[in-house]
Write a protein that holds these residues in place. Structure first.
Motif, PDB file in Angstrom:
ATOM      1  N   GLY A  12       0.075  -0.690   0.855  1.00  0.00           N
ATOM      2  CA  GLY A  12      -1.057  -1.255   1.603  1.00  0.00           C
ATOM      3  C   GLY A  12      -2.313  -0.906   1.091  1.00  0.00           C
ATOM      4  N   TRP A  13      -3.516  -1.524   1.283  1.00  0.00           N
ATOM      5  CA  TRP A  13      -4.842  -1.106   1.197  1.00  0.00           C
ATOM      6  C   TRP A  13      -5.514  -1.272   2.702  1.00  0.00           C
ATOM      7  CZ3 TRP A  13      -6.985   1.113  -2.758  1.00  0.00           C
ATOM      8  CH2 TRP A  13      -6.437   1.084  -4.085  1.00  0.00           C
ATOM      9  N   LEU A  68      -6.336  -4.089   5.356  1.00  0.00           N
ATOM     10  CA  LEU A  68      -7.054  -5.191   4.357  1.00  0.00           C
ATOM     11  C   LEU A  68      -5.755  -6.115   3.794  1.00  0.00           C
ATOM     12  CD1 LEU A  68      -9.493  -2.898   2.463  1.00  0.00           C
ATOM     13  CD2 LEU A  68      -9.827  -4.275   4.557  1.00  0.00           C
ATOM     14  N   ALA A  69      -4.799  -5.491   3.181  1.00  0.00           N
ATOM     15  CA  ALA A  69      -3.944  -6.266   2.426  1.00  0.00           C
ATOM     16  C   ALA A  69      -2.668  -5.558   2.243  1.00  0.00           C
ATOM     17  CB  ALA A  69      -4.509  -6.784   1.180  1.00  0.00           C
ATOM     18  N   ALA A  70      -1.726  -6.046   2.069  1.00  0.00           N
ATOM     19  CA  ALA A  70      -0.388  -5.254   1.683  1.00  0.00           C
ATOM     20  C   ALA A  70       0.659  -6.484   0.916  1.00  0.00           C
ATOM     21  CB  ALA A  70       0.425  -4.902   2.856  1.00  0.00           C
ATOM     22  N   ILE A  71       1.425  -5.637   0.094  1.00  0.00           N
ATOM     23  CA  ILE A  71       2.375  -6.211  -0.889  1.00  0.00           C
ATOM     24  C   ILE A  71       3.666  -5.630  -0.948  1.00  0.00           C
ATOM     25  CG2 ILE A  71       1.185  -5.022  -2.909  1.00  0.00           C
ATOM     26  CD1 ILE A  71       1.617  -7.731  -4.422  1.00  0.00           C
ATOM     27  N   SER A  98     -17.299   1.368   2.587  1.00  0.00           N
ATOM     28  CA  SER A  98     -16.369   2.128   3.216  1.00  0.00           C
ATOM     29  C   SER A  98     -15.427   3.027   2.109  1.00  0.00           C
ATOM     30  CB  SER A  98     -15.169   1.283   3.955  1.00  0.00           C
ATOM     31  OG  SER A  98     -14.570   1.941   5.259  1.00  0.00           O
ATOM     32  N   VAL A  99     -14.798   3.738   3.012  1.00  0.00           N
ATOM     33  CA  VAL A  99     -13.622   4.637   1.962  1.00  0.00           C
ATOM     34  C   VAL A  99     -12.459   3.989   1.954  1.00  0.00           C
ATOM     35  CG1 VAL A  99     -12.350   6.735   1.553  1.00  0.00           C
ATOM     36  CG2 VAL A  99     -14.963   6.875   2.704  1.00  0.00           C
ATOM     37  N   TYR A 100     -11.886   3.613   0.851  1.00  0.00           N
ATOM     38  CA  TYR A 100     -10.767   2.722   0.635  1.00  0.00           C
ATOM     39  C   TYR A 100      -9.585   3.293   0.332  1.00  0.00           C
ATOM     40  CZ  TYR A 100     -13.709  -1.599   1.019  1.00  0.00           C
ATOM     41  OH  TYR A 100     -14.133  -2.516   1.528  1.00  0.00           O
ATOM     42  N   TYR A 101      -8.423   3.175   1.153  1.00  0.00           N
ATOM     43  CA  TYR A 101      -7.252   3.987   0.846  1.00  0.00           C
ATOM     44  C   TYR A 101      -5.910   2.982   0.532  1.00  0.00           C
ATOM     45  CZ  TYR A 101      -9.650   7.614   3.502  1.00  0.00           C
ATOM     46  OH  TYR A 101     -10.343   8.554   4.331  1.00  0.00           O
ATOM     47  N   CYS A 102      -5.125   3.558  -0.313  1.00  0.00           N
ATOM     48  CA  CYS A 102      -3.861   2.994  -0.456  1.00  0.00           C
ATOM     49  C   CYS A 102      -2.819   3.669   0.286  1.00  0.00           C
ATOM     50  CB  CYS A 102      -3.507   2.770  -1.807  1.00  0.00           C
ATOM     51  SG  CYS A 102      -2.930   4.213  -2.839  1.00  0.00           S
ATOM     52  N   ALA A 103      -1.864   2.958   0.720  1.00  0.00           N
ATOM     53  CA  ALA A 103      -0.714   3.568   1.483  1.00  0.00           C
ATOM     54  C   ALA A 103       0.515   2.918   0.969  1.00  0.00           C
ATOM     55  CB  ALA A 103      -1.198   3.551   2.776  1.00  0.00           C
ATOM     56  N   ALA A 104       1.616   3.667   1.534  1.00  0.00           N
ATOM     57  CA  ALA A 104       2.883   3.199   1.152  1.00  0.00           C
ATOM     58  C   ALA A 104       3.945   3.575   1.994  1.00  0.00           C
ATOM     59  CB  ALA A 104       3.332   4.087  -0.420  1.00  0.00           C
ATOM     60  N   ARG A 105       4.773   2.675   2.166  1.00  0.00           N
ATOM     61  CA  ARG A 105       6.136   3.015   3.071  1.00  0.00           C
ATOM     62  C   ARG A 105       7.201   2.058   2.458  1.00  0.00           C
ATOM     63  NH1 ARG A 105       8.093  -0.835   6.350  1.00  0.00           N
ATOM     64  NH2 ARG A 105       8.174   0.687   8.023  1.00  0.00           N
ATOM     65  N   LEU A 106       8.447   2.871   2.625  1.00  0.00           N
ATOM     66  CA  LEU A 106       9.720   2.307   1.871  1.00  0.00           C
ATOM     67  C   LEU A 106       9.970   1.207   2.863  1.00  0.00           C
ATOM     68  CD1 LEU A 106      11.558   2.879  -0.307  1.00  0.00           C
ATOM     69  CD2 LEU A 106      12.996   4.310   1.411  1.00  0.00           C
ATOM     70  N   GLY A 107      10.216  -0.068   2.426  1.00  0.00           N
ATOM     71  CA  GLY A 107      10.849  -1.063   3.176  1.00  0.00           C
ATOM     72  C   GLY A 107      10.067  -2.285   3.454  1.00  0.00           C
ATOM     73  N   LEU A 108       9.667  -2.702   4.387  1.00  0.00           N
ATOM     74  CA  LEU A 108       9.145  -3.986   4.692  1.00  0.00           C
ATOM     75  C   LEU A 108       7.648  -3.864   4.694  1.00  0.00           C
ATOM     76  CD1 LEU A 108      11.369  -5.426   7.617  1.00  0.00           C
ATOM     77  CD2 LEU A 108      11.606  -5.886   5.062  1.00  0.00           C
TER      78      LEU A 108
END
Length: 122
Positions: free
Chosen positions: A35-36, A48-51, A91-101
C-alpha cells in the motif's frame, strides 16, 4: 522479514508528475499486499492505493484517475505514478506491506518504509 525503502520524492510544480518506488528486501516479497499512504504533520496516515500479489488494485477517491499503483514482483518493487499533482498532495509518502489481502487501513499494515517527501509548488 521484508524491509521497505522508498525513493523518488522531490519538488515538483503543480500539474507535474513523479514516480515513487518502494524496494522490498529481505526474506520474500511473495504474497504481500503493498500500500501507499501519506501523512502530514498532526494527521493520520491517509490511504492512497494498494495492490495485491496478483496485481489487483484499489484507490482512494482523492487520487483515482491521477495516481497509478503497480508492482514488479521480479524486482521486488512497487511503484506509485502520480500525475496532475496539486499543492495539497504535498506530504510524506510511505509504502507499507502486509501478508495477504488488500486493506485500506494503515493499522492493518505491519511493515513500513521510512517515507519520502513530496512537495508540490503552486
Amino acid at each position: 522479514q521484508v524491509q521497505l525503502v522508498e525513493s523518488g520524492g522531490g519538488l515538483v510544480q503543480a500539474g507535474g508528475s513523479l514516480r515513487l518506488s518502494c524496494a522490498a528486501s529481505g526474506r520474500t516479497f511473495s504474497g504481500y499486499a503493498m500500500g501507499w499512504f501519506r501523512q502530514t504533520p498532526g494527521k493520520e496516515h491517509e490511504f492512497l492505493a494498494a495492490i495485491n500479489w496478483t496485481r489487483e488494485a484499489t484507490y482512494a477517491d482523492s487520487v483515482k484517475g491521477r495516481f497509478t499503483i503497480s508492482r514488479d514482483n521480479a524486482k521486488n518493487t512497487v511503484y506509485l505514478q502520480m500525475n496532475g499533482l496539486k499543492p495539497e498532495d504535498t506530504s510524506v509518502y510511505y509504502c507499507a506491506a502486509r501478508l495477504g489481502l488488500l486493506r485500506v487501513l494503515s493499522r492493518e499494515y505491519n511493515l513500513w518504509g521510512q517515507g519520502t517527501q513530496v512537495t508540490v509548488s503552486s
